[in-house]
Design a protein around this motif. Structure first.
Motif, PDB file in Angstrom:
ATOM      1  N   UNK A 183      -7.147  72.830  -6.381  1.00 15.22           N
ATOM      2  CA  UNK A 183      -7.563  74.201  -6.077  1.00 15.22           C
ATOM      3  C   UNK A 183      -8.479  74.271  -4.867  1.00 15.22           C
ATOM      4  N   UNK A 184      -9.438  73.353  -4.781  1.00 12.07           N
ATOM      5  CA  UNK A 184     -10.372  73.336  -3.644  1.00 12.07           C
ATOM      6  C   UNK A 184      -9.639  72.986  -2.350  1.00 12.07           C
ATOM      7  N   UNK A 185      -8.769  71.968  -2.405  1.00 11.91           N
ATOM      8  CA  UNK A 185      -8.019  71.588  -1.199  1.00 11.91           C
ATOM      9  C   UNK A 185      -7.128  72.733  -0.722  1.00 11.91           C
ATOM     10  N   UNK A 186      -6.481  73.414  -1.668  1.00  7.19           N
ATOM     11  CA  UNK A 186      -5.595  74.522  -1.291  1.00  7.19           C
ATOM     12  C   UNK A 186      -6.382  75.671  -0.672  1.00  7.19           C
ATOM     13  N   UNK A 187      -7.534  76.009  -1.255  1.00  8.25           N
ATOM     14  CA  UNK A 187      -8.336  77.112  -0.717  1.00  8.25           C
ATOM     15  C   UNK A 187      -8.933  76.754   0.639  1.00  8.25           C
ATOM     16  N   UNK A 188      -9.326  75.497   0.768  1.00 10.19           N
ATOM     17  CA  UNK A 188      -9.941  75.055   2.021  1.00 10.19           C
ATOM     18  C   UNK A 188      -8.939  75.021   3.169  1.00 10.19           C
ATOM     19  N   UNK A 189      -7.678  74.869   2.858  1.00 12.29           N
ATOM     20  CA  UNK A 189      -6.618  74.828   3.883  1.00 12.29           C
ATOM     21  C   UNK A 189      -5.586  75.910   3.590  1.00 12.29           C
ATOM     22  N   UNK A 190      -6.061  77.141   3.374  1.00  7.93           N
ATOM     23  CA  UNK A 190      -5.150  78.230   3.019  1.00  7.93           C
ATOM     24  C   UNK A 190      -4.080  78.436   4.098  1.00  7.93           C
ATOM     25  N   UNK A 191      -2.828  78.505   3.621  1.00  9.54           N
ATOM     26  CA  UNK A 191      -1.724  78.733   4.545  1.00  9.54           C
ATOM     27  C   UNK A 191      -1.202  77.475   5.205  1.00  9.54           C
ATOM     28  N   UNK A 192      -1.853  76.336   5.012  1.00  5.10           N
ATOM     29  CA  UNK A 192      -1.433  75.090   5.646  1.00  5.10           C
ATOM     30  C   UNK A 192      -0.518  74.275   4.752  1.00  5.10           C
ATOM     31  N   UNK A 201     -23.103  84.954   1.578  1.00  2.00           N
ATOM     32  CA  UNK A 201     -23.955  83.762   1.551  1.00  2.00           C
ATOM     33  C   UNK A 201     -23.230  82.534   2.118  1.00  2.00           C
ATOM     34  N   UNK A 202     -21.893  82.519   2.010  1.00  2.00           N
ATOM     35  CA  UNK A 202     -21.138  81.411   2.604  1.00  2.00           C
ATOM     36  C   UNK A 202     -21.153  81.530   4.125  1.00  2.00           C
ATOM     37  N   UNK A 203     -20.966  82.756   4.615  1.00  2.00           N
ATOM     38  CA  UNK A 203     -21.020  82.948   6.084  1.00  2.00           C
ATOM     39  C   UNK A 203     -22.408  82.604   6.617  1.00  2.00           C
ATOM     40  N   UNK A 204     -23.434  82.955   5.847  1.00  5.80           N
ATOM     41  CA  UNK A 204     -24.795  82.627   6.272  1.00  5.80           C
ATOM     42  C   UNK A 204     -25.004  81.123   6.340  1.00  5.80           C
ATOM     43  N   UNK A 205     -24.491  80.425   5.335  1.00  6.45           N
ATOM     44  CA  UNK A 205     -24.628  78.963   5.328  1.00  6.45           C
ATOM     45  C   UNK A 205     -23.921  78.341   6.520  1.00  6.45           C
ATOM     46  N   UNK A 206     -22.731  78.870   6.847  1.00  8.91           N
ATOM     47  CA  UNK A 206     -22.009  78.350   8.015  1.00  8.91           C
ATOM     48  C   UNK A 206     -22.760  78.670   9.298  1.00  8.91           C
ATOM     49  N   UNK A 230     -22.824  71.774   7.268  1.00  3.75           N
ATOM     50  CA  UNK A 230     -21.501  71.144   7.314  1.00  3.75           C
ATOM     51  C   UNK A 230     -20.542  71.845   6.354  1.00  3.75           C
ATOM     52  N   UNK A 231     -19.252  71.916   6.745  1.00  2.00           N
ATOM     53  CA  UNK A 231     -18.263  72.632   5.940  1.00  2.00           C
ATOM     54  C   UNK A 231     -18.096  72.010   4.550  1.00  2.00           C
ATOM     55  N   UNK A 232     -18.104  70.679   4.498  1.00  2.00           N
ATOM     56  CA  UNK A 232     -17.945  70.016   3.189  1.00  2.00           C
ATOM     57  C   UNK A 232     -19.103  70.372   2.264  1.00  2.00           C
ATOM     58  N   UNK A 233     -20.326  70.481   2.813  1.00  2.00           N
ATOM     59  CA  UNK A 233     -21.476  70.830   1.987  1.00  2.00           C
ATOM     60  C   UNK A 233     -21.394  72.280   1.517  1.00  2.00           C
ATOM     61  N   UNK A 234     -20.906  73.165   2.401  1.00  2.00           N
ATOM     62  CA  UNK A 234     -20.729  74.571   2.002  1.00  2.00           C
ATOM     63  C   UNK A 234     -19.706  74.678   0.866  1.00  2.00           C
ATOM     64  N   UNK A 235     -18.622  73.911   0.997  1.00  2.00           N
ATOM     65  CA  UNK A 235     -17.549  73.984   0.001  1.00  2.00           C
ATOM     66  C   UNK A 235     -18.022  73.448  -1.351  1.00  2.00           C
ATOM     67  N   UNK A 236     -18.524  72.220  -1.369  1.00  2.00           N
ATOM     68  CA  UNK A 236     -18.792  71.541  -2.639  1.00  2.00           C
ATOM     69  C   UNK A 236     -20.123  71.945  -3.253  1.00  2.00           C
ATOM     70  N   UNK A 237     -21.122  72.302  -2.441  1.00  2.00           N
ATOM     71  CA  UNK A 237     -22.436  72.607  -3.010  1.00  2.00           C
ATOM     72  C   UNK A 237     -22.623  74.078  -3.311  1.00  2.00           C
ATOM     73  N   UNK A 238     -22.100  74.954  -2.457  1.00  2.00           N
ATOM     74  CA  UNK A 238     -22.366  76.385  -2.619  1.00  2.00           C
ATOM     75  C   UNK A 238     -21.150  77.146  -3.160  1.00  2.00           C
ATOM     76  N   UNK A 239     -20.008  76.999  -2.506  1.00  2.00           N
ATOM     77  CA  UNK A 239     -18.843  77.794  -2.893  1.00  2.00           C
ATOM     78  C   UNK A 239     -18.293  77.377  -4.254  1.00  2.00           C
ATOM     79  N   UNK A 240     -18.125  76.064  -4.460  1.00  2.00           N
ATOM     80  CA  UNK A 240     -17.490  75.613  -5.699  1.00  2.00           C
ATOM     81  C   UNK A 240     -18.317  75.961  -6.938  1.00  2.00           C
ATOM     82  N   UNK A 241     -19.615  75.857  -6.853  1.00  2.00           N
ATOM     83  CA  UNK A 241     -20.457  76.164  -8.019  1.00  2.00           C
ATOM     84  C   UNK A 241     -20.261  77.604  -8.477  1.00  2.00           C
TER      85      UNK A 241
END
Length: 326
Positions: free
Chosen positions: A117-126, A224-229, A234-245
């Motif tokens: 699910x995380x890989x698919x969302x992180x690479x949507x459309x790919x 809050x995700x846009x703010x973090x970016x 780093x994108x991996x930290x945004x994904x695994x630490x903030x978005x996934x939780x």
């Protein structure tokens, strides 16, 4: 939080009573006479009638229901007609194997589902998104028993990498032996459980992956995700630490429901892989029309499912305070 826990526990009591009543009434609808089955085709009508009186099958349903409730309150689920042993002892002897299989399958489903699910969302459309959703569609579409047969044919019969049937040392005991410097039983137990657990987990993993993908896509569009970016995180930290939780909140309740589905699917899986759990015992009890044993198994499955649902509700309220205020 304490008030919420008390309210949920009080609601669990009438639900448990309802489960017992529904289980008892459903088994009244099963065709066939257990006394006739037990005595065989050579039984005389007098013998069948005598056995029915001895088993209490001639009593009105409400008397049998009241007696069943009273016995349950004393920890007595009755005697198995064919195994001539207490139902509770028979179920306890098999329950550990089923719980072990369901827990391992659930862990596999969470790991595979969340990762996809995380890989698919992180690479949507790919291409990764397409492959992940193709695997999810495959997992949802294929029946559990068919996948189990394919896995057995591929990894056990043709490749010979894993055993096809049976169960070795319970995993908890095997872990204990591994800690004392003897890892062989643990490796043997894992090799026996991997195929039934994987066949049981893939459907749940597919559902979890699609839910995680949808939830992640919504969270990734939050401010809050846009703010973090924007802060240069780093994108991996945004994904695994903030978005996934935050994305996992709605997934928690689904994971609890999937545990119930895994228990139901275990009936077929255990039969195919000769796994000595409650699923295999259920098939045997139904074929013999062993009503007390069937009642006990169905009631056990239902109460486990209700308990897991209760725990999921409490966990959800613990991680999301808005639930407690409703």
């Amino acid at each position: 939080m304490t008030d919420y826990i008390i309210r949920r526990l009080l609601l669990f009591i009438p639900m448990a009573i309802g489960i017992v009543v529904v289980t008892f009434c459903l088994l009244l609808l099963i065709p066939g006479d257990p006394a006739s089955v037990l005595l065989g085709q050579e039984a005389t009508p007098e013998g069948v009638a005598s056995l029915r009186r001895a088993l209490g099958l001639d009593d009105p349903w409400f008397i049998r229901l009241g007696s069943y409730f009273w016995n349950l309150l004393h920890g007595d689920m009755g005697m198995s007609i064919f195994q001539n042993a207490p139902v509770s002892e028979i179920i306890l002897g098999r329950l550990g194997a089923t719980i072990e299989l369901a827990v391992v399958a659930l862990l596999l489903a969470i790991i595979i589902g969340v990762t996809l699910g995380v890989l698919a969302a992180n690479r949507q459309g790919g291409i990764i998104d397409a492959i992940a959703m193709l695997v999810a569609q495959f997992g949802i579409s294929i029946p559990v028993y068919w996948l189990a047969l394919l896995l057995m044919l591929g990894f056990a019969v043709h490749l010979g990498w894993l055993p096809a049937i049976g169960r070795e040392e319970p995993l908890i005991s095997a872990f204990g032996m591994a800690l004392t410097g003897n890892p062989a039983p643990l490796l043997d137990s894992l090799s026996h459980i991997i195929l039934p657990a994987l066949s049981l987990a893939l459907n749940s993993a597919a559902i979890i992956s699609r839910l995680v993908r949808t939830s992640m896509l919504e969270v990734l569009r939050e401010d809050f995700v846009r703010t973090a970016k924007a802060k240069g995180m780093r994108r991996s930290k945004v994904i695994w630490k903030h978005a996934l939780r935050n994305a996992l909140l709605p997934v928690v309740s689904v994971i609890g429901l999937r545990f119930g589905a895994l228990l139901g699917g275990a009936i077929l899986t255990e039969t195919i892989f000769a796994w000595p759990g409650l699923g295999q015992l259920t098939i045997s009890a139904i074929s013999q029309r062993d009503l007390p044993l069937i009642q006990g198994i169905v009631l056990t499955f239902a109460l486990i499912y209700a308990t897991v649902t209760l725990l999921v509700d409490l966990l959800y309220a613990a991680v999301d305070p808005r639930i407690r205020l409703r």
